[in-house]
Design a protein around this motif. Sequence first.
Motif, PDB file in Angstrom:
ATOM      1  N   THR A 128      37.881  56.683  35.414  1.00 36.63           N
ATOM      2  CA  THR A 128      38.730  55.400  34.510  1.00 36.63           C
ATOM      3  C   THR A 128      39.831  56.378  34.807  1.00 36.63           C
ATOM      4  OG1 THR A 128      38.359  57.434  32.380  1.00 36.63           O
ATOM      5  CG2 THR A 128      36.876  55.532  32.563  1.00 36.63           C
ATOM      6  N   ASN A 129      40.294  57.414  35.718  1.00 42.64           N
ATOM      7  CA  ASN A 129      41.500  57.700  36.153  1.00 42.64           C
ATOM      8  C   ASN A 129      42.196  57.479  36.490  1.00 42.64           C
ATOM      9  OD1 ASN A 129      43.191  59.139  38.834  1.00 42.64           O
ATOM     10  ND2 ASN A 129      42.880  60.940  37.422  1.00 42.64           N
ATOM     11  N   ALA A 130      43.116  57.722  36.069  1.00 44.79           N
ATOM     12  CA  ALA A 130      44.434  55.775  35.862  1.00 44.79           C
ATOM     13  C   ALA A 130      44.596  55.904  37.726  1.00 44.79           C
ATOM     14  CB  ALA A 130      46.147  56.537  35.372  1.00 44.79           C
ATOM     15  N   ASN A 131      44.622  56.936  38.166  1.00 40.87           N
ATOM     16  CA  ASN A 131      44.992  56.768  39.368  1.00 40.87           C
ATOM     17  C   ASN A 131      44.166  56.262  40.671  1.00 40.87           C
ATOM     18  OD1 ASN A 131      47.783  58.259  39.286  1.00 40.87           O
ATOM     19  ND2 ASN A 131      47.385  59.700  39.473  1.00 40.87           N
ATOM     20  N   CYS A 132      43.725  56.250  40.001  1.00 37.37           N
ATOM     21  CA  CYS A 132      41.632  55.289  41.294  1.00 37.37           C
ATOM     22  C   CYS A 132      41.737  54.012  40.316  1.00 37.37           C
ATOM     23  CB  CYS A 132      40.618  55.998  40.443  1.00 37.37           C
ATOM     24  SG  CYS A 132      40.454  57.634  40.260  1.00 37.37           S
ATOM     25  N   SER A 133      42.438  53.171  39.324  1.00 37.29           N
ATOM     26  CA  SER A 133      42.513  52.372  39.139  1.00 37.29           C
ATOM     27  C   SER A 133      42.323  50.711  40.571  1.00 37.29           C
ATOM     28  CB  SER A 133      43.143  51.914  38.146  1.00 37.29           C
ATOM     29  OG  SER A 133      45.174  51.721  38.953  1.00 37.29           O
ATOM     30  N   THR A 186      38.857  47.040  42.966  1.00 36.95           N
ATOM     31  CA  THR A 186      38.643  46.093  44.555  1.00 36.95           C
ATOM     32  C   THR A 186      37.240  45.913  44.388  1.00 36.95           C
ATOM     33  OG1 THR A 186      38.861  47.918  46.126  1.00 36.95           O
ATOM     34  CG2 THR A 186      41.042  47.076  45.615  1.00 36.95           C
ATOM     35  N   PHE A 187      36.404  46.558  43.588  1.00 35.41           N
ATOM     36  CA  PHE A 187      35.483  46.350  43.774  1.00 35.41           C
ATOM     37  C   PHE A 187      34.876  44.577  43.347  1.00 35.41           C
ATOM     38  CE2 PHE A 187      34.478  50.918  43.434  1.00 35.41           C
ATOM     39  CZ  PHE A 187      33.542  50.889  44.565  1.00 35.41           C
ATOM     40  N   PRO A 199      43.833  45.829  48.880  1.00 38.22           N
ATOM     41  CA  PRO A 199      44.560  45.111  47.263  1.00 38.22           C
ATOM     42  C   PRO A 199      44.673  43.606  48.300  1.00 38.22           C
ATOM     43  CG  PRO A 199      45.818  47.073  47.944  1.00 38.22           C
ATOM     44  CD  PRO A 199      45.057  46.640  49.515  1.00 38.22           C
ATOM     45  N   THR A 200      44.834  42.829  46.850  1.00 37.18           N
ATOM     46  CA  THR A 200      44.598  41.480  46.360  1.00 37.18           C
ATOM     47  C   THR A 200      45.709  40.790  47.727  1.00 37.18           C
ATOM     48  OG1 THR A 200      43.501  41.373  44.715  1.00 37.18           O
ATOM     49  CG2 THR A 200      44.420  39.089  45.153  1.00 37.18           C
ATOM     50  N   GLY A 201      45.714  40.250  48.471  1.00 33.29           N
ATOM     51  CA  GLY A 201      46.844  39.536  49.697  1.00 33.29           C
ATOM     52  C   GLY A 201      47.263  40.330  50.432  1.00 33.29           C
ATOM     53  N   SER A 202      47.245  42.095  50.748  1.00 39.15           N
ATOM     54  CA  SER A 202      47.405  42.780  51.631  1.00 39.15           C
ATOM     55  C   SER A 202      46.477  42.392  53.264  1.00 39.15           C
ATOM     56  CB  SER A 202      46.686  43.962  50.998  1.00 39.15           C
ATOM     57  OG  SER A 202      48.074  44.976  52.123  1.00 39.15           O
ATOM     58  N   PRO A 203      47.523  42.675  54.224  1.00 34.89           N
ATOM     59  CA  PRO A 203      46.438  42.994  55.561  1.00 34.89           C
ATOM     60  C   PRO A 203      45.821  44.092  56.196  1.00 34.89           C
ATOM     61  CG  PRO A 203      49.012  42.974  55.211  1.00 34.89           C
ATOM     62  CD  PRO A 203      49.107  42.752  53.892  1.00 34.89           C
ATOM     63  N   ASP A 204      46.681  44.722  55.161  1.00 38.32           N
ATOM     64  CA  ASP A 204      46.042  46.514  55.735  1.00 38.32           C
ATOM     65  C   ASP A 204      45.291  47.332  54.119  1.00 38.32           C
ATOM     66  OD1 ASP A 204      48.205  46.457  58.060  1.00 38.32           O
ATOM     67  OD2 ASP A 204      49.397  47.008  57.529  1.00 38.32           O
TER      68      ASP A 204
END
Length: 236
Positions: A104-109, A114-115, A144-149
Amino acid sequence: DGYIYGLTFDGTVTTARFVRLDKTYGVTNFGNIPSPSSTFGTVGIVNSAAGEVDTAGNYFFTGATVNPSGANPTLDKFFLGKISNVASLTTGPAAVVYYEVDITNANCSNYVSTFTSDPSNSGLKDFSDNAKTKSFFAYVTYKPTGSPDFSGQVMEIKPTAGSSPLKYQLVCNATVNHHTAEVSGTLIDKSGKCTVLFTDGSFGFLNRDALGNYTGAFTQITNATGLPNPLRGDMA
């Protein structure tokens, strides 16, 4: 002890086979490793792609429970699996203990999300034991959604102080790097330097501060090597 240990995919995500290779690559089979316990509405899975032996000779890997209903499975819980003192094994099956990992660490969200949002995300590719910190580190890539990289982040898996029964926590560095390929493997040497290999053959290292702590930033050493197929492998 002069052997190589690992999990091998046995045809189903609910179990994996724990094996040992000797110097002539003869295989000793220690039997199937069960997944974390399933509950009503969830299924346990074993991730055979990422494993590590610590300096005490214990083998660690990851597992999860997922909810398979709906268009895409959703993550229920994440676990760190442990097989103790692998050098003492003579026959199987090997005994496994699972420790729940708080994710639940915020930086892991963004990574955790993406799972469920990216069906091609097959989970943790590799993690490495850091003898200096007595914890595990991973460098994860995800789209991330919509990202090519790919986005890339430093993550630490460490025991939760005072927890009983013992639990671990996933702590993610806030720094996000960008890559054109996925992580294939990581390696932390005795000094704490962490090298990261990517599926296109490129590699680099995690930056550290004066005290040896990872800053989250990444330095590229080589670019893509022009491999005809994506590299899938660990570093050792």
